[in-house]
Scaffold this motif. Sequence first.
Motif, short mmCIF file in Angstrom:
data_model
loop_
_atom_site.label_atom_id
_atom_site.label_comp_id
_atom_site.label_asym_id
_atom_site.label_seq_id
_atom_site.Cartn_x
_atom_site.Cartn_y
_atom_site.Cartn_z
N PRO A 105 0.82 -1.21 0.00
CA PRO A 105 0.00 0.00 0.00
C PRO A 105 0.86 1.26 0.00
O PRO A 105 1.96 1.27 0.54
CB PRO A 105 -0.82 -0.12 1.27
CG PRO A 105 -0.01 -0.99 2.17
CD PRO A 105 0.77 -1.90 1.29
N PHE A 106 0.33 2.29 -0.62
CA PHE A 106 1.08 3.53 -0.80
C PHE A 106 1.10 4.41 0.45
O PHE A 106 1.81 5.40 0.49
CB PHE A 106 0.52 4.32 -1.97
CG PHE A 106 0.56 3.56 -3.27
CD1 PHE A 106 1.71 2.89 -3.66
CD2 PHE A 106 -0.54 3.51 -4.09
CE1 PHE A 106 1.76 2.18 -4.86
CE2 PHE A 106 -0.50 2.81 -5.29
CZ PHE A 106 0.64 2.15 -5.67
N ALA A 107 0.29 4.06 1.44
CA ALA A 107 0.24 4.85 2.68
C ALA A 107 -0.02 3.92 3.85
O ALA A 107 -0.53 2.81 3.68
CB ALA A 107 -0.87 5.90 2.57
N ALA B 218 -4.85 -0.46 1.58
CA ALA B 218 -4.45 -1.47 0.60
C ALA B 218 -5.44 -1.49 -0.57
O ALA B 218 -5.04 -1.57 -1.74
CB ALA B 218 -4.36 -2.85 1.25
N ASP B 219 -6.74 -1.40 -0.26
CA ASP B 219 -7.76 -1.37 -1.30
C ASP B 219 -7.63 -0.11 -2.17
O ASP B 219 -7.78 -0.17 -3.39
CB ASP B 219 -9.17 -1.42 -0.69
CG ASP B 219 -9.49 -2.76 -0.06
OD1 ASP B 219 -8.75 -3.75 -0.30
OD2 ASP B 219 -10.49 -2.83 0.68
N ALA B 220 -7.37 1.04 -1.54
CA ALA B 220 -7.22 2.29 -2.28
C ALA B 220 -6.00 2.21 -3.21
O ALA B 220 -6.05 2.66 -4.36
CB ALA B 220 -7.09 3.46 -1.33
N SER B 221 -4.92 1.62 -2.72
CA SER B 221 -3.73 1.45 -3.55
C SER B 221 -4.04 0.57 -4.76
O SER B 221 -3.62 0.87 -5.89
CB SER B 221 -2.59 0.83 -2.73
OG SER B 221 -2.25 1.67 -1.65
N ASP B 222 -4.78 -0.51 -4.52
CA ASP B 222 -5.17 -1.40 -5.62
C ASP B 222 -6.04 -0.66 -6.63
O ASP B 222 -5.88 -0.84 -7.84
CB ASP B 222 -5.92 -2.62 -5.07
CG ASP B 222 -6.35 -3.55 -6.17
OD1 ASP B 222 -5.47 -4.15 -6.84
OD2 ASP B 222 -7.58 -3.68 -6.39
#
Length: 135
Positions: free
Chosen positions: A15-17, A42-46
């Motif tokens: 994840p980016f954050a 993790a979902d937002a990064s995806d």
Amino acid sequence: MADDADPGMNVPAPPFASADDLASRWHELTDAERVKAETMLADASDKIITDCPNWAQASETTLRRICCAMVKRAMLNEDVAGVTQSTQTANGFTEANSYSNPDGDLYLTKSEKRSLGCGVQRMWSIDLSDGSVNP
């Protein structure tokens, strides 16, 4: 390193954050919020990777900022800050709230899409006489 990233590039892995990144941009997270935030980050990064083919060209700071903004919007549906309209009645004990993101969906704004270089539309035309495309 992300599977979608070029191993020769300095590209952050999802994840980016982190939950700490989100907390520093919003508020101190409870233990329950922290657990939920880690999953949503993790979902937002995806979603960024899936929706924006040029995501790897964005800076780490941009990816972190947008990832946190997406999760904050989704988590605001549980908070009074996410209310866009509210009605209260005193003696009838009625209260009604409308939320800006009632389902807590993760989404990218137009501005965020521009920052990530995804979904950029360009004007073009087709010459009907010979079929050539003009940018």
